[in-house]
Write a protein that holds these residues in place. Structure first.
Motif, PDB file in Angstrom:
ATOM      1  N   LYS A 224     -51.066 -13.635  42.368  1.00 26.28           N
ATOM      2  CA  LYS A 224     -51.561 -12.306  42.025  1.00 26.28           C
ATOM      3  C   LYS A 224     -51.688 -12.169  40.513  1.00 26.28           C
ATOM      4  N   GLY A 225     -52.701 -11.437  40.069  1.00 24.65           N
ATOM      5  CA  GLY A 225     -52.858 -11.201  38.640  1.00 24.65           C
ATOM      6  C   GLY A 225     -51.694 -10.400  38.082  1.00 24.65           C
ATOM      7  N   GLY A 226     -51.329 -10.685  36.835  1.00 27.65           N
ATOM      8  CA  GLY A 226     -50.234  -9.948  36.207  1.00 27.65           C
ATOM      9  C   GLY A 226     -48.906 -10.256  36.859  1.00 27.65           C
ATOM     10  N   ASP A 227     -48.181  -9.201  37.219  1.00 27.46           N
ATOM     11  CA  ASP A 227     -46.894  -9.319  37.896  1.00 27.46           C
ATOM     12  C   ASP A 227     -47.036  -8.721  39.291  1.00 27.46           C
ATOM     13  N   PRO A 228     -46.553  -9.408  40.324  1.00 26.54           N
ATOM     14  CA  PRO A 228     -46.769  -8.901  41.687  1.00 26.54           C
ATOM     15  C   PRO A 228     -46.112  -7.560  41.975  1.00 26.54           C
TER      16      PRO A 228
ATOM     17  N   GLY B  24     -49.182  -4.227  41.689  1.00 24.80           N
ATOM     18  CA  GLY B  24     -49.796  -5.390  42.307  1.00 24.80           C
ATOM     19  C   GLY B  24     -49.672  -5.431  43.817  1.00 24.80           C
ATOM     20  N   ARG B  25     -49.009  -4.433  44.404  1.00 24.18           N
ATOM     21  CA  ARG B  25     -48.800  -4.326  45.851  1.00 24.18           C
ATOM     22  C   ARG B  25     -48.010  -5.506  46.406  1.00 24.18           C
ATOM     23  N   GLY B  26     -47.306  -6.198  45.506  1.00 26.37           N
ATOM     24  CA  GLY B  26     -46.459  -7.290  45.954  1.00 26.37           C
ATOM     25  C   GLY B  26     -45.323  -6.817  46.839  1.00 26.37           C
ATOM     26  N   GLY B  27     -44.821  -5.626  46.581  1.00 28.57           N
ATOM     27  CA  GLY B  27     -43.755  -5.089  47.416  1.00 28.57           C
ATOM     28  C   GLY B  27     -44.196  -4.901  48.858  1.00 28.57           C
ATOM     29  N   GLU B  28     -45.445  -4.441  49.041  1.00 30.76           N
ATOM     30  CA  GLU B  28     -45.973  -4.253  50.395  1.00 30.76           C
ATOM     31  C   GLU B  28     -46.082  -5.584  51.127  1.00 30.76           C
ATOM     32  N   GLU B  29     -46.569  -6.594  50.421  1.00 28.43           N
ATOM     33  CA  GLU B  29     -46.710  -7.909  51.050  1.00 28.43           C
ATOM     34  C   GLU B  29     -45.340  -8.502  51.374  1.00 28.43           C
ATOM     35  N   ALA B  30     -44.394  -8.318  50.468  1.00 30.38           N
ATOM     36  CA  ALA B  30     -43.041  -8.838  50.702  1.00 30.38           C
ATOM     37  C   ALA B  30     -42.395  -8.153  51.908  1.00 30.38           C
ATOM     38  N   LEU B  31     -42.597  -6.847  52.054  1.00 31.09           N
ATOM     39  CA  LEU B  31     -42.029  -6.134  53.202  1.00 31.09           C
ATOM     40  C   LEU B  31     -42.644  -6.603  54.510  1.00 31.09           C
ATOM     41  N   SER B  32     -43.934  -6.954  54.465  1.00 27.88           N
ATOM     42  CA  SER B  32     -44.580  -7.498  55.663  1.00 27.88           C
ATOM     43  C   SER B  32     -43.957  -8.836  56.041  1.00 27.88           C
ATOM     44  N   LEU B  33     -43.629  -9.637  55.036  1.00 32.75           N
ATOM     45  CA  LEU B  33     -42.967 -10.917  55.298  1.00 32.75           C
ATOM     46  C   LEU B  33     -41.568 -10.697  55.871  1.00 32.75           C
TER      47      LEU B  33
END
Length: 278
Positions: A101-105, A109-118
């Motif tokens: 992901k660009g920058g910081d997830p 960056g919606r990295g938290g949403e993806e991590a919660l899905s995992l």
């Protein structure tokens, strides 16, 4: 060509069935972390965003599968839920997955949403932070995020919410009064409304503002303006996203700290001299 072999110390192993959520930084491939580079060199599959510089993908294995999952405002884009499902499917199939992901997830960056899905799917994961554009982009523009005597606090905010409109849940009056430096992501679309809200909250129309487009890349462009003139100046400049907008007196330090433009000029001049050496 410089040697990009990894140093001789233990770096984590990307195992089958795992997903690494990694930040690629704001653009310049040199700002990639060693852990992210390590992941690129191990991954079976790389799922990357629109703002990831494609030169970074050249660090991947020759046989790695590269999947584009970029989202750009106003253009056909994959849904966030579809991206999360894809990550789960790839991991469940035994792949070693790098989500780049660009920058910081974890910074807009919606990295938290993806991590919660995992988490919900029982997929193991690792988070690899990256340099966010709101810090790295300012540094490449010669603008400190904080500077003694100017600010002891900085606020990062997004210029639009999940529906694409200016976030109305923010207390703009409190931001205007309480944050000496405001760094805004994805703010160009609603910049007229945002600047008006800040001035309505008490900010001076003469306060310095910088708009940093294509931050940290060779085509980086910085527009210096004021809060009162910002919207009009952006409109007449023809600048387009992606951009970071910073409001505050730290912008004034750019006159002395603008290191990147002289550096690029020297690089360009050196290239011309090399081309003419025959």
């Amino acid at each position: 060509m410089f040697d990009l072999s990894l140093p001789d110390f233990d770096l984590p192993t990307l195992e089958a069935g795992w997903v690494w959520l990694a930040g690629a930084g704001p653009g310049d491939p040199g700002l990639l972390s060693l852990n992210a580079l390590n992941g690129l060199r191990q991954a079976d599959v790389i799922v990357y965003d629109a703002l990831v510089d494609e030169r970074i993908l050249k660090f991947a294995r020759d046989d790695a599968e590269i999947i584009y999952a970029g989202k750009r405002g106003g253009k056909p884009s994959p849904k966030q839920s579809s991206i999360s499902i894809k990550l789960v499917e790839l991991a469940k199939s035994g792949k070693r997955v790098l989500r780049l992901k660009g920058g910081d997830p974890f910074v807009f960056g919606r990295g938290g949403e993806e991590a919660l899905s995992l988490v919900d799917a029982g997929v193991p994961f690792r988070i690899i932070p990256g340099i966010t554009a709101g810090v790295g982009g300012l540094a490449y523009a010669g603008i400190p995020s904080t500077h003694r005597g100017i600010n002891q606090a900085v606020t990062f905010l997004t210029g639009h919410d999940q529906n694409g409109v200016a976030p109305d849940q923010l207390d703009w009056d409190a931001l205007a009064k309480g944050s000496p430096v405001i760094v805004m992501y994805m703010a160009m679309k609603h910049i007229s409304l945002i600047t008006q809200k800040l001035m309505n909250g008490g900010r001076s129309g003469s306060e310095p503002v910088a708009v940093i487009c294509n931050a940290t890349q060779q085509n980086q462009h910085v527009l210096e303006t004021t809060l009162g003139s910002c919207a009009q100046d952006i409109a007449t400049s023809g600048l387009k996203p992606p951009a970071i907008v910073v409001v505050g007196h730290v912008v004034s330090l750019r006159e002395q700290l603008n290191w990147i433009e002289p550096a690029l000029a020297r690089t360009s001049q050196g290239t011309k001299l090399e081309e003419g050496s025959d």
